[in-house]
Motif scaffolding. Sequence first.
Motif, short mmCIF file in Angstrom:
data_model
loop_
_atom_site.label_atom_id
_atom_site.label_comp_id
_atom_site.label_asym_id
_atom_site.label_seq_id
_atom_site.Cartn_x
_atom_site.Cartn_y
_atom_site.Cartn_z
N MET A 128 -4.56 77.98 19.49
CA MET A 128 -5.95 78.02 19.01
C MET A 128 -6.59 76.64 19.10
O MET A 128 -7.79 76.52 19.36
N GLY A 129 -5.78 75.60 18.91
CA GLY A 129 -6.29 74.25 19.08
C GLY A 129 -6.74 73.99 20.50
O GLY A 129 -7.82 73.42 20.74
N GLY A 130 -5.93 74.41 21.47
CA GLY A 130 -6.30 74.24 22.88
C GLY A 130 -7.54 75.03 23.24
O GLY A 130 -8.43 74.54 23.94
N ILE A 131 -7.62 76.26 22.75
CA ILE A 131 -8.79 77.10 23.02
C ILE A 131 -10.03 76.49 22.37
O ILE A 131 -11.14 76.52 22.94
N SER A 132 -9.85 75.92 21.19
CA SER A 132 -10.96 75.25 20.51
C SER A 132 -11.51 74.11 21.36
O SER A 132 -12.73 73.93 21.49
N LEU A 133 -10.61 73.35 21.97
CA LEU A 133 -11.04 72.26 22.85
C LEU A 133 -11.82 72.81 24.05
O LEU A 133 -12.87 72.27 24.42
N PHE A 134 -11.31 73.87 24.64
CA PHE A 134 -11.99 74.46 25.81
C PHE A 134 -13.38 74.96 25.44
O PHE A 134 -14.35 74.71 26.18
N ILE A 135 -13.50 75.64 24.31
CA ILE A 135 -14.82 76.13 23.89
C ILE A 135 -15.78 74.96 23.67
O ILE A 135 -16.93 74.99 24.14
N GLY A 136 -15.31 73.94 22.98
CA GLY A 136 -16.16 72.77 22.76
C GLY A 136 -16.59 72.11 24.05
O GLY A 136 -17.76 71.75 24.23
N PRO A 157 -7.24 68.56 17.77
CA PRO A 157 -6.13 67.82 17.14
C PRO A 157 -5.71 68.40 15.80
O PRO A 157 -4.52 68.42 15.46
N VAL A 158 -6.69 68.90 15.03
CA VAL A 158 -6.36 69.38 13.68
C VAL A 158 -5.45 70.61 13.75
O VAL A 158 -4.39 70.66 13.09
N LEU A 159 -5.81 71.60 14.55
CA LEU A 159 -4.99 72.81 14.64
C LEU A 159 -3.66 72.52 15.33
O LEU A 159 -2.63 73.11 14.97
N THR A 160 -3.67 71.62 16.31
CA THR A 160 -2.42 71.23 16.96
C THR A 160 -1.46 70.63 15.94
O THR A 160 -0.27 70.99 15.88
#
Length: 359
Positions: A128-136, A157-160
């Motif tokens: 979910m952290g990686g997907i969050s980065l992609f969305i941003g 970074p937070v979710l990772t």
Amino acid sequence: MQAFQFSNKLLAGFMAFAALGLLAGLYAGLIRIGYLTEIPINITGGLHGPLMINAFLGTLISLERAAALEKRWTLSGPFLMAASVIFMLFVDMQYGAWLFTAGSLAVSATLLYICRIQPKIYHFIMAMGGISLFIGNLLFVLGAPVFEIVIWWMGFPVLTIFGERLELNRIMRPPKKAQWAFVGLIAIWVFGTLLMHFTRTHGWHLVMITTFATALWLIKYDIARKTIKSVQWTKYSAWCLLSGYGWLVLTGIFGLIYGLPAAGPVYDALLHMVFVGFVFSMIFAHASVIIPSLSGKIIPWNRYFYLPLLLLHGSLIIRIAGDFLGFYAIRSIGSWVNVLAILMFLGGVLVQILRNRSL
């Protein structure tokens, strides 16, 4: 043996690009607060966020995952992130932005692949952290203002880190109810992030409540509470972890009180509580493990490393005090010492590695 050495050199090469992204990002940050001037290689204050999130953290975290899997295709993430550094600095920001967006998609694919082969909840949190980065990143290249997407960048970074700490804390055997509570908090965190696009205030409040609660969960159940009684790197890492969680607690409190403005000193304070106070504390905590695993170089312990840690937290307190009290000269001093603390830590790591080689 030769292949192993080549592998370490390759990974160390990617780490050099991450370091370049970090240095450029720090320089851009000092430009942003008006202390340094722009230079002819496209480093502007506006690059501070993209460089720190993608060029530095994106390259480093994706490289760590690729190294763990040892599959060639997973190097596409760090390769694209590293390439984005060069394009942002020497070619064109827009090309660099598309590269780090593609890189974040590759990182997400790597993390989802890990979920497929090892379907553990902590891997899903990291994904979910990686997907969050992609969305941003996707929203960024499509023209969304940074203040609207920074919560997605924060999620990377937070979710990772949340996922990694849940994985590493299995040894503490938290009660099942506590583990599910942690998962629930993460789910609410993600929901709050989505909600911010529809009702910014309510979404932000959800994110801050869960940030506060998750930090308390980590303080209670993290193995750092036991390892702080240990020695050398283990003890140091525990101090870094617990102090980082403390910054998350403060972020939750101040975030609920002040909200998240679109810009200004409160915006600066809240973001740097997370990205400097929490994220860099985690980097300091894990450096003695991550750097040797990627470079093959051991970092011998030295009490010196407490100095940059103390400077990091002390200068962040000064910076935030300047933000909330309106003393911008004090904020600038705190910002400078933030940068100094990070450089001192990196310098200490490099010196220790070189000294170890000469023995």
